[in-house]
Motif scaffolding. Structure first.
Motif, PDB file in Angstrom:
ATOM      1  N   GLU A 106       0.985  -0.856   0.297  1.00 11.10           N
ATOM      2  CA  GLU A 106       0.331   0.123  -0.004  1.00 11.10           C
ATOM      3  C   GLU A 106       0.662   0.986   0.033  1.00 11.10           C
ATOM      4  O   GLU A 106       1.987   1.349   1.010  1.00 11.10           O
ATOM      5  N   LEU A 107       1.295   2.085  -1.331  1.00 12.00           N
ATOM      6  CA  LEU A 107       1.336   3.372  -1.080  1.00 12.00           C
ATOM      7  C   LEU A 107       0.472   4.508  -0.485  1.00 12.00           C
ATOM      8  O   LEU A 107      -0.760   4.314  -1.508  1.00 12.00           O
ATOM      9  N   ARG A 108       0.950   5.753  -0.021  1.00  7.71           N
ATOM     10  CA  ARG A 108       0.246   6.364  -0.305  1.00  7.71           C
ATOM     11  C   ARG A 108       0.857   7.913  -0.254  1.00  7.71           C
ATOM     12  O   ARG A 108       1.437   8.243   0.683  1.00  7.71           O
ATOM     13  N   ASN A 109       0.394   8.784  -0.836  1.00  2.31           N
ATOM     14  CA  ASN A 109       0.997   9.959  -1.173  1.00  2.31           C
ATOM     15  C   ASN A 109       2.328   9.705  -0.910  1.00  2.31           C
ATOM     16  O   ASN A 109       3.008  10.459  -0.683  1.00  2.31           O
ATOM     17  N   GLY A 164       9.962   8.194 -13.469  1.00  2.04           N
ATOM     18  CA  GLY A 164       9.993   8.001 -12.225  1.00  2.04           C
ATOM     19  C   GLY A 164       9.738   6.712 -12.060  1.00  2.04           C
ATOM     20  O   GLY A 164       9.563   6.331 -10.976  1.00  2.04           O
ATOM     21  N   LYS A 165       9.917   5.609 -12.882  1.00  2.51           N
ATOM     22  CA  LYS A 165       9.322   4.266 -12.676  1.00  2.51           C
ATOM     23  C   LYS A 165      10.896   3.528 -12.023  1.00  2.51           C
ATOM     24  O   LYS A 165      10.133   2.757 -11.162  1.00  2.51           O
ATOM     25  N   SER A 166      11.735   4.084 -12.212  1.00  4.21           N
ATOM     26  CA  SER A 166      13.119   3.490 -11.603  1.00  4.21           C
ATOM     27  C   SER A 166      12.913   3.904 -10.375  1.00  4.21           C
ATOM     28  O   SER A 166      13.000   3.183  -9.453  1.00  4.21           O
ATOM     29  N   THR A 167      12.564   5.074  -9.956  1.00  5.46           N
ATOM     30  CA  THR A 167      12.166   5.791  -8.646  1.00  5.46           C
ATOM     31  C   THR A 167      11.227   5.057  -8.118  1.00  5.46           C
ATOM     32  O   THR A 167      11.587   4.089  -6.568  1.00  5.46           O
ATOM     33  N   LEU A 168      10.456   4.518  -7.999  1.00  3.54           N
ATOM     34  CA  LEU A 168       9.053   3.875  -7.702  1.00  3.54           C
ATOM     35  C   LEU A 168       9.633   2.363  -7.652  1.00  3.54           C
ATOM     36  O   LEU A 168       9.392   1.821  -6.277  1.00  3.54           O
ATOM     37  N   MET A 169      10.680   1.990  -8.345  1.00  4.22           N
ATOM     38  CA  MET A 169      10.876   0.096  -8.149  1.00  4.22           C
ATOM     39  C   MET A 169      11.725   0.551  -6.477  1.00  4.22           C
ATOM     40  O   MET A 169      12.246  -0.632  -5.572  1.00  4.22           O
ATOM     41  N   HIS A 170      12.070   1.383  -6.506  1.00  9.26           N
ATOM     42  CA  HIS A 170      13.136   1.236  -5.470  1.00  9.26           C
ATOM     43  C   HIS A 170      13.023   1.459  -3.977  1.00  9.26           C
ATOM     44  O   HIS A 170      13.380   0.691  -3.096  1.00  9.26           O
ATOM     45  N   ILE A 171      11.554   2.491  -4.160  1.00  8.22           N
ATOM     46  CA  ILE A 171      11.205   2.269  -2.763  1.00  8.22           C
ATOM     47  C   ILE A 171      10.145   1.059  -2.764  1.00  8.22           C
ATOM     48  O   ILE A 171      10.097   0.665  -1.778  1.00  8.22           O
ATOM     49  N   LEU A 172       9.582   0.962  -3.914  1.00  6.79           N
ATOM     50  CA  LEU A 172       8.555  -0.531  -3.742  1.00  6.79           C
ATOM     51  C   LEU A 172       9.845  -1.550  -2.686  1.00  6.79           C
ATOM     52  O   LEU A 172       9.287  -2.652  -2.184  1.00  6.79           O
ATOM     53  N   GLY A 173      10.975  -1.973  -3.507  1.00  9.26           N
ATOM     54  CA  GLY A 173      12.085  -2.819  -3.001  1.00  9.26           C
ATOM     55  C   GLY A 173      13.035  -2.294  -1.796  1.00  9.26           C
ATOM     56  O   GLY A 173      13.734  -3.163  -1.788  1.00  9.26           O
ATOM     57  N   LEU A 221      -1.040   3.489  -4.814  1.00  8.69           N
ATOM     58  CA  LEU A 221      -0.668   2.571  -5.694  1.00  8.69           C
ATOM     59  C   LEU A 221      -1.360   1.279  -4.716  1.00  8.69           C
ATOM     60  O   LEU A 221      -0.612   0.915  -3.306  1.00  8.69           O
ATOM     61  N   ASP A 222      -2.098   0.157  -5.215  1.00  9.64           N
ATOM     62  CA  ASP A 222      -2.306  -0.886  -3.973  1.00  9.64           C
ATOM     63  C   ASP A 222      -1.612  -1.778  -4.711  1.00  9.64           C
ATOM     64  O   ASP A 222      -2.127  -1.762  -5.894  1.00  9.64           O
ATOM     65  N   ILE A 223      -1.342  -2.898  -4.706  1.00  9.85           N
ATOM     66  CA  ILE A 223      -0.596  -4.763  -4.919  1.00  9.85           C
ATOM     67  C   ILE A 223      -0.917  -5.230  -4.227  1.00  9.85           C
ATOM     68  O   ILE A 223      -0.387  -5.149  -3.054  1.00  9.85           O
ATOM     69  N   SER A 263       3.279   7.509   2.897  1.00 12.61           N
ATOM     70  CA  SER A 263       3.087   6.347   3.798  1.00 12.61           C
ATOM     71  C   SER A 263       3.840   4.891   2.969  1.00 12.61           C
ATOM     72  O   SER A 263       2.685   4.836   2.330  1.00 12.61           O
ATOM     73  N   TYR A 264       4.264   3.709   2.973  1.00 13.07           N
ATOM     74  CA  TYR A 264       4.457   2.620   2.555  1.00 13.07           C
ATOM     75  C   TYR A 264       4.495   1.537   3.320  1.00 13.07           C
ATOM     76  O   TYR A 264       5.250   1.391   4.775  1.00 13.07           O
ATOM     77  N   ARG A 265       3.370   0.878   3.553  1.00 15.48           N
ATOM     78  CA  ARG A 265       2.435  -0.480   4.081  1.00 15.48           C
ATOM     79  C   ARG A 265       3.336  -1.739   3.077  1.00 15.48           C
ATOM     80  O   ARG A 265       2.693  -1.598   2.104  1.00 15.48           O
ATOM     81  N   PHE A 266       3.707  -2.581   4.329  1.00 12.03           N
ATOM     82  CA  PHE A 266       3.247  -4.171   3.237  1.00 12.03           C
ATOM     83  C   PHE A 266       3.379  -4.505   4.178  1.00 12.03           C
ATOM     84  O   PHE A 266       3.685  -5.327   5.026  1.00 12.03           O
ATOM     85  N   ALA A 267       2.662  -5.983   3.889  1.00 14.13           N
ATOM     86  CA  ALA A 267       1.424  -6.975   4.600  1.00 14.13           C
ATOM     87  C   ALA A 267       0.883  -5.873   5.888  1.00 14.13           C
ATOM     88  O   ALA A 267       0.969  -6.716   6.888  1.00 14.13           O
ATOM     89  N   GLY A 268       0.417  -4.901   5.048  1.00 12.99           N
ATOM     90  CA  GLY A 268       0.212  -4.225   7.037  1.00 12.99           C
ATOM     91  C   GLY A 268       1.019  -3.507   7.921  1.00 12.99           C
ATOM     92  O   GLY A 268       0.805  -2.715   8.623  1.00 12.99           O
TER      93      GLY A 268
END
Length: 644
Positions: A5-8, A45-54, A28-30, A63-68
């Motif tokens: 869960e990505l918020r703002n 900005g897709k690579s920057t987003l990937m770096h944050i996701l990983g 974004l929700d995945i 806010s970034y939440r992984f499995a809550g």
């Protein structure tokens, strides 16, 4: 609840004094088990987003939440655990270690997870076999095609589970057939329950995904689901487990404890063993400190005059005039030298001793008659007043600039500027006071001086026009030798013969430094020999210790100790005694050096030398303790037990 869960989410970078925002409030929700493509052009900005996701990077805001669980509040170690246990990366350039085989590359993440070698090798081989590379296990990356290398990177991403696969342009460096094969494998992983996120600029690649999110200039501008992903997968457990201790850490600690216990039981022998190492290490520290101090003392004396200087003096074999001055150099020579290439300054000088009088007080001081460039040459600033200029030289002005010692002796607390001082009964008006310089390297008081215009000094005070020296300051010190030759050649042409000597400060500095380095190395070598002798003493004592403790060794073997345990035990004792000797030796060396410094000897301690001395001491324990430890490790358990 979505898996991710990505918020703002916002990401800003500082460019110069401006902040550039790359991501502008991403939401974004995945879902778990989803096959998602994030598509965008270069710079979107897709690579920057990937770096944050990983969890390779963190957002500036949002806010970034992984499995809550909140990721944005995790520390570095927790983020590293997430990357190691939850994420697997598949990069466009593969990022394989060139010197490692295929299975070693795949097993790399498991090393950091603490998996035993055999277990990680078996798992790596199984993963590679599942991707059709069972025949390529021992091949290095340069022996694999691009598609095969990408499959190795996919296997590496799955090594620790790879619950989320992040693929950054996975087909960008592949041909069409290999690219299709890689995308089919990623699709298969999604069907097996992995969450697959592909970062791409290619619409054909994105078409393999169940869902395509489009990003442009840091904003999500599209979110299209082509088909529903498989049934919801169970969320991963993101609670980091309690970190287990390092392998054999307790065993190593116990070896150290037993070593200290054994050394304490034979404390007299331990002290004698320590003494050899202490003397060696202490000698290294003290001798190198003496050598470095002597070198620095000589270098400082040279640097007082400047390392870019050429000092030209008359040859002592020439005819002399009054007051011991040799009739060779004249002020016109300085003007001619000033025109040579690479010459910044050319300062002529006549010096001597005079009696100075002011305010009813007489002192004996030195006089220097120089040109107006003298302060620049010496890098000596004024404390008060001004220094004479070229006009003062032209009109033979009776002015003087005095040093701090002369000021204190003749004028005490009064202002000397504008007052007159008699030099050998000739009046000179004080126009400036130089700043404090202190003693020279030879111990001379540099502030006990009166400085006059060269023309005035030659006419009114010295009564002759011959110089004691001309000092040249060169611009490019790398060309100082060529400049020296040009100066000698010019003066030889002017005088009709070679009648000067040149002191090259840069060459002198290099020569002195090389000589002192040689002496320092000699001192260090002598000290090193004493350290080597101490190491031989350690080996001798350890051989005695092994002979005395054969029965103990048998007991250890009988209770399950392996040879490496015995080897480790005696190596530990050797290293501990040598390391203790190293510590005491460094302290002793410092204390002796401080005592010598109090006695007036130049001492410069070097922390790297101290550290190196300690490391060498421990290394000597390892080196010279190995043979006794190996002897102990090779003892027959039965024979050892029978030895009482």
């Amino acid at each position: 609840m979505a898996l991710i869960e990505l918020r703002n989410i916002r990401k800003r970078y500082l460019t110069g004094e401006q902040q550039v925002e790359v991501l502008h409030g991403i939401d974004l929700d995945i879902e778990a088990g989803e096959f998602l493509a994030i598509m965008g052009s270069s710079g979107s900005g897709k690579s920057t987003l990937m770096h944050i996701l990983g969890c390779l990077d963190q957002p500036s805001d949002g806010s970034y939440r992984f499995a809550g669980k909140s990721v944005t509040g995790m520390d570095h170690e927790q983020l590293a655990w997430l990357r190691r246990e939850m994420f697997g990366f598949v990069f466009q350039s593969y990022h394989l270690i060139g010197t490692a085989s295929a299975w070693e590359n795949v097993a790399l993440p498991a090393i950091y997870a603490g998996m035993p070698r055999e277990e990680r090798k078996h798992r790596a081989e199984t993963l590679l076999a599942g991707l059709g590379l069972q025949e390529r296990l021992e091949n290095r990356p340069n022996q694999l095609s691009g598609g095969q290398q990408q499959r190795v990177s996919i296997a590496r991403a799955l090594m620790n589970g790879g619950k989320v696969i992040l693929a950054d342009e996975p087909t960008g460096a592949l041909d069409s057939a290999s690219g299709e094969a890689v995308m089919a494998q990623l699709q298969q992983l999604a069907e097996q329950g992995h969450t697959v996120i592909v970062i791409t600029h290619d619409a054909k690649v994105a078409a393999h995904a169940d869902r395509v999110v489009e990003i442009h200039d840091g904003n999500l501008i599209g979110d299209v689901r082509h088909r529903n992903h498989l049934a919801e997968r169970a969320h991963a457990n993101v609670e980091p487990p309690v970190e287990r201790a390092l392998p054999d850490l307790g065993e190593v600690r116990e070896s150290v404890v037993m070593a200290l216990r054994s050394l304490r039981a034979n404390w007299m022998r331990t002290v004698l063993t320590l003494l050899g190492i202490v003397i060696g290490v202490g000698a290294v520290v003290v001798m190198l400190a003496i050598g470095e101090g002597a070198k620095q003392e000589v270098v400082d004396r040279i640097n007082e005059r400047g390392s870019n200087l050429l000092v030209i003096r008359p040859d002592r074999g020439q005819q002399r005039v009054a007051d011991g001055v040799i009739a060779t150099l004249v002020p016109e020579d300085a003007e001619a030298l000033k025109k040579l290439p690479n010459i910044l300054l050319a300062v002529p000088e006549i010096s001597g001793s005079v009696t100075a009088r002011a305010n009813g007080k007489d002192i004996s001081t030195s006089v220097q008659a120089v040109s107006a460039d003298f302060p620049r040459l010496r890098d000596w600033r004024l404390e008060a007043g001004i220094f004479f200029d070229d006009q003062d030289l032209t009109r033979y002005a009776p002015v003087a600039v005095i040093g701090q010692t002369v000021k204190r002796s003749l004028f005490r607390n009064s202002d000397p500027l504008g007052q007159f001082v008699l030099l050998n009964s000739i009046p000179f008006q004080v126009i400036g006071v130089m700043s404090e310089q202190g003693a020279s390297g030879r111990g001379d008081d540099q502030d006990d001086v009166v400085i006059l215009p060269l023309t005035t000094g030659t006419l009114r005070l010295f009564g002759q026009n011959y110089l004691r020296s001309i000092t040249l300051a060169v611009d490019d010190i790398t060309q100082i030798d060529a400049t020296e030759k040009a100066a000698v050649q010019l003066l030889s042409q002017r005088h009709g013969k070679e009648d000067v000597r040149v002191f090259n400060m840069a060459s002198l500095l290099d020569m002195v430094s090389e000589t002192q380095n040689t002496l320092t190395m000699l001192l260090g070598s002598i000290a090193g020999i004493s350290l080597l002798v101490g190491g031989i003493g350690v080996m001798n004592i350890m051989l005695v210790s092994v002979t005395e403790r054969v029965h103990e060794i048998g007991i250890r073997m009988a209770t399950g100790a392996r040879r490496r345990n015995i080897l480790q035990q005696f190596l530990t004792e050797s290293v501990v005694v040598s390391a203790l000797g190293g510590v005491v030796g460094v302290l002793a060396g410092v204390l002796i050096g401080l005592l010598l410094a109090q006695l007036g000897m130049a001492i410069i301690f070097s922390v790297p030398v101290m550290v190196a001395s300690f490391v060498c001491a421990a290394g000597i324990g390892l080196l010279f303790g190995f043979a006794p430890a190996l002897k102990a490790a090779r003892l027959n358990p039965v024979e050892a037990l029978s030895n009482d």
